[in-house]
Design a protein around this motif. Structure first.
Motif, short mmCIF file in Angstrom:
data_model
loop_
_atom_site.label_atom_id
_atom_site.label_comp_id
_atom_site.label_asym_id
_atom_site.label_seq_id
_atom_site.Cartn_x
_atom_site.Cartn_y
_atom_site.Cartn_z
N UNK A 180 0.65 -1.01 -0.04
CA UNK A 180 0.11 0.03 -0.21
C UNK A 180 0.84 1.28 0.07
N UNK A 181 1.81 1.18 0.89
CA UNK A 181 2.76 2.49 1.01
C UNK A 181 3.34 2.71 -0.48
N UNK A 182 4.09 1.54 -0.89
CA UNK A 182 4.76 1.55 -2.18
C UNK A 182 3.99 2.19 -3.37
N UNK A 183 2.51 1.57 -3.23
CA UNK A 183 1.80 2.04 -4.28
C UNK A 183 1.31 3.40 -4.48
N UNK A 184 1.13 4.07 -3.11
CA UNK A 184 0.78 5.37 -2.75
C UNK A 184 1.89 6.32 -3.27
N UNK A 185 3.14 6.03 -2.98
CA UNK A 185 4.18 6.83 -2.99
C UNK A 185 4.62 6.77 -4.69
N UNK A 186 4.70 5.54 -5.12
CA UNK A 186 5.06 5.59 -6.57
C UNK A 186 4.38 6.24 -7.34
N UNK A 187 2.93 6.18 -7.15
CA UNK A 187 2.01 6.86 -7.98
C UNK A 187 2.00 8.41 -7.90
N UNK A 188 2.04 8.77 -6.61
CA UNK A 188 2.24 10.17 -6.21
C UNK A 188 3.31 11.10 -6.90
N UNK A 189 4.47 10.09 -6.92
CA UNK A 189 5.66 10.81 -7.48
C UNK A 189 5.39 10.92 -8.89
N UNK A 190 4.97 9.93 -9.53
CA UNK A 190 4.86 9.89 -11.14
C UNK A 190 3.80 10.93 -11.62
N UNK A 191 2.77 10.96 -10.83
CA UNK A 191 1.87 11.83 -11.07
C UNK A 191 2.29 13.21 -11.00
N UNK A 192 2.90 13.62 -10.07
CA UNK A 192 3.79 14.99 -9.89
C UNK A 192 4.72 15.23 -10.74
N UNK A 193 5.53 14.25 -11.13
CA UNK A 193 6.49 14.55 -11.79
C UNK A 193 6.04 14.95 -13.27
N UNK A 194 5.14 14.09 -13.72
CA UNK A 194 4.62 14.62 -15.08
C UNK A 194 3.95 15.79 -15.33
N UNK A 195 3.24 16.16 -14.22
CA UNK A 195 2.76 17.40 -14.08
C UNK A 195 3.42 18.64 -13.91
N UNK A 196 4.46 18.23 -13.26
CA UNK A 196 5.52 19.38 -13.21
C UNK A 196 6.11 19.63 -14.48
N UNK A 197 6.24 18.56 -15.18
CA UNK A 197 6.96 18.87 -16.63
C UNK A 197 6.17 19.81 -17.49
N UNK A 198 4.85 19.40 -17.35
CA UNK A 198 3.82 20.47 -18.25
C UNK A 198 3.79 21.62 -17.67
N UNK A 199 3.81 21.88 -16.29
CA UNK A 199 3.73 23.24 -15.60
C UNK A 199 5.08 24.13 -15.83
N UNK A 200 6.24 23.48 -15.95
CA UNK A 200 7.48 24.22 -16.25
C UNK A 200 7.38 24.69 -17.60
N UNK A 201 6.89 23.98 -18.56
CA UNK A 201 6.53 24.56 -19.78
C UNK A 201 5.84 25.56 -19.84
#
Lengths: 128, 113, 250
Positions: free
Chosen positions: B60-81
């Motif tokens: 459960x911990x791994x699932x939540x952290x993994x998906x939170x990280x990659x969600x935020x990372x991808x949105x941050x890529x778009x936001x920086x643009x």
């Protein structure tokens, strides 16, 4: 067609200030910075948890500083905004057709808010 | 025109956006209460260690952290643009690199518990 | 026409003459408007009574032809659907944002037409069928699945609203992708693979970041933003199938 159409330049850095809907969009997008930072806080918590009770107590003490409380409040506001903006558009991204008609968007959004409440309650019962 | 490879990251972004929307506000409330000393009995070393010690808790911990990280990372890529930075490839390496590092650390720490 | 119903509107119009101007400039016209008028009526009044040199596109005056798209007080609108009574006495009218200005309120449509054509916005039947074999049948539910997208009138307001199209002009854009989605969703169609070559590219659906402005401004209540998210979901499932389960044949 004429020889020289005029192209209006758009500012690449300030374009979103021109309309309220663009500002709302950018507010939604920057929630990711808070989610990113908070996830790293969870990773630090895991690291300290792995190191033993004393290390975890140090983490708790740091969390209880005014900065720790302030950080959590800021993240809370950002994540609630993220959740609402996410659930509100679910009927657009995932429409459900039952027979001929599409399920009204309000029902899909409502179901998400309901599930959100249940999940939140479970986490709060487990964690508080 | 070549098909894009963005679906790899978008898939994680979408799954992560959904998971964070459901769980993160409540998680933040838990840590906020811990920070404000509202929950002295539950947010403790013993309780959390026990939760993370069994494989279901780890998952459960791994699932939540993994998906939170990659969600935020991808949105941050778009936001920086969106804020006008056009070095998209470099930005992608940095944000996905951070998410990858976070994922790796999570695995290491979970295995140590 | 009683005098009481009239309102004097200051119509501030962005003008550009490619033969003489180096940049657009505003010109204000004082127009006696009736309260039930739309902005297009005010422009027609200017053209007929005040300044015959003013250029703009229009045809049907009833939100069907999609010709009179422009920015009214900064918002993408059909001039024939922008009612004067909803505005204050000063109204600013500009050509559609994100498009090159040809003259006054007339913008170039070539980019959009090229993009729309590139997604093959027509039925590509799954198999060739002789006329003697009869029609391609469709249930009401199958029709409903894509019907809203058929209401698009190609007015380009969604492109004028889309900041990503403004920032990255290569972006295929809302109307073209939702039109591709319309045919992909059609039970009689088999052309999705061909359209995906364009739609699933970097300049296709992946330039969209779901601002949602396209759907907010659509005068026909089409939801291009929703269509694009559905296209992303489907393209993502394609990608994972292709790369993680290559043994699954399409």
């Amino acid at each position: 067609m004429s020889g020289k159409p005029y192209i209006r330049e758009i500012s690449k850095t300030t374009w979103f200030l021109s309309q309220p809907r663009y500002k709302r969009y950018m507010a939604r997008e920057v929630t990711c910075i808070f989610i990113f930072a908070y996830t790293f806080l969870l990773i630090v918590a895991l690291a300290r948890l792995a190191q033993g009770p004393e290390a975890f107590q140090e983490f708790l003490n740091a969390l209880r500083s005014p900065l720790g409380v302030l950080f959590n409040v800021a993240v809370l506001i950002a994540t609630v905004y993220h959740s609402m903006s996410w659930f509100n558009v679910t009927p657009q991204a995932m429409p459900i057709q039952r027979g001929e008609e599409f399920v009204p968007g309000k029902i899909i959004v409502g179901a998400h808010y309901g599930a959100w409440a249940v999940v939140s309650l479970i986490i709060l019962i487990l964690g508080v | 025109m070549a098909k894009s490879n963005k679906p790899i990251f978008w898939g994680l972004f979408a799954a992560g956006g959904t998971v964070t929307a459901f769980v993160t506000p409540a998680l933040v409330l838990v840590t906020l209460f811990a920070a404000m000393r509202f929950s002295p009995d539950l947010f403790t070393y013993q309780y959390l260690h026990a939760f993370a010690a069994n494989w279901l808790g780890k998952l459960v911990i791994f699932g939540i952290i993994l998906l939170s990280l990659w969600h935020a990372a991808h949105r941050l890529r778009v936001t920086v643009h969106d804020f006008g930075v056009r070095a998209d490839t470099l930005v992608a390496y940095v944000v996905y690199g951070l998410a990858g590092l976070g994922t790796l650390l999570t695995i290491i720490y979970l295995l140590r518990i | 026409m009683s005098e009481l119903q009239k309102r004097q509107i200051q119509l501030e119009v962005l003008r550009y003459n490619p033969e003489t101007d180096t940049a657009p400039r505003y010109q204000t016209y004082s127009v006696p408007c009736l309260d039930e008028w739309v902005v297009l009526d005010a422009l027609n009044y200017v053209k007929d009574h005040l300044d015959p040199t003013l250029s703009y596109r229009w045809s049907c005056h009833m939100a069907v032809c999609g010709s009179c798209g422009m920015m009214v007080n900064g918002e993408p609108k059909l001039a024939c659907k922008a009612f004067i009574h909803e505005y204050a006495d000063q109204i600013k009218v500009e050509p559609m944002a994100n498009f090159p200005i040809e003259r006054d309120l007339v913008t170039s449509v070539e980019d959009f037409i090229t993009k729309l054509a590139s997604v093959k916005p027509y039925l590509i039947p799954k198999e060739d069928k002789p006329i003697s074999a009869g029609e391609f049948k469709q249930t009401p539910a199958e029709l409903k699945k894509f019907k809203q997208y058929t209401l698009c009138i190609n007015c380009m307001l969604c492109y004028a609203a889309c900041p990503q199209y403004g920032l990255v002009p290569e972006f295929l854009g809302p109307a073209a992708i939702s039109m591709a989605h319309r045919y992909n969703q059609d039970s009689r169609d088999g052309g999705r693979d061909q359209r995906q070559e364009v739609v699933a590219s970097n300049e296709g659906v992946w330039e969209c970041s779901f601002v949602g402005a396209c759907s907010e401004v659509c005068p026909k209540h089409v939801d291009p933003a929703g269509a694009l998210q559905q296209v992303k979901v489907a393209s993502t499932i394609d990608w994972y199938k292709e790369h993680l389960m290559p043994w699954v044949t399409k």
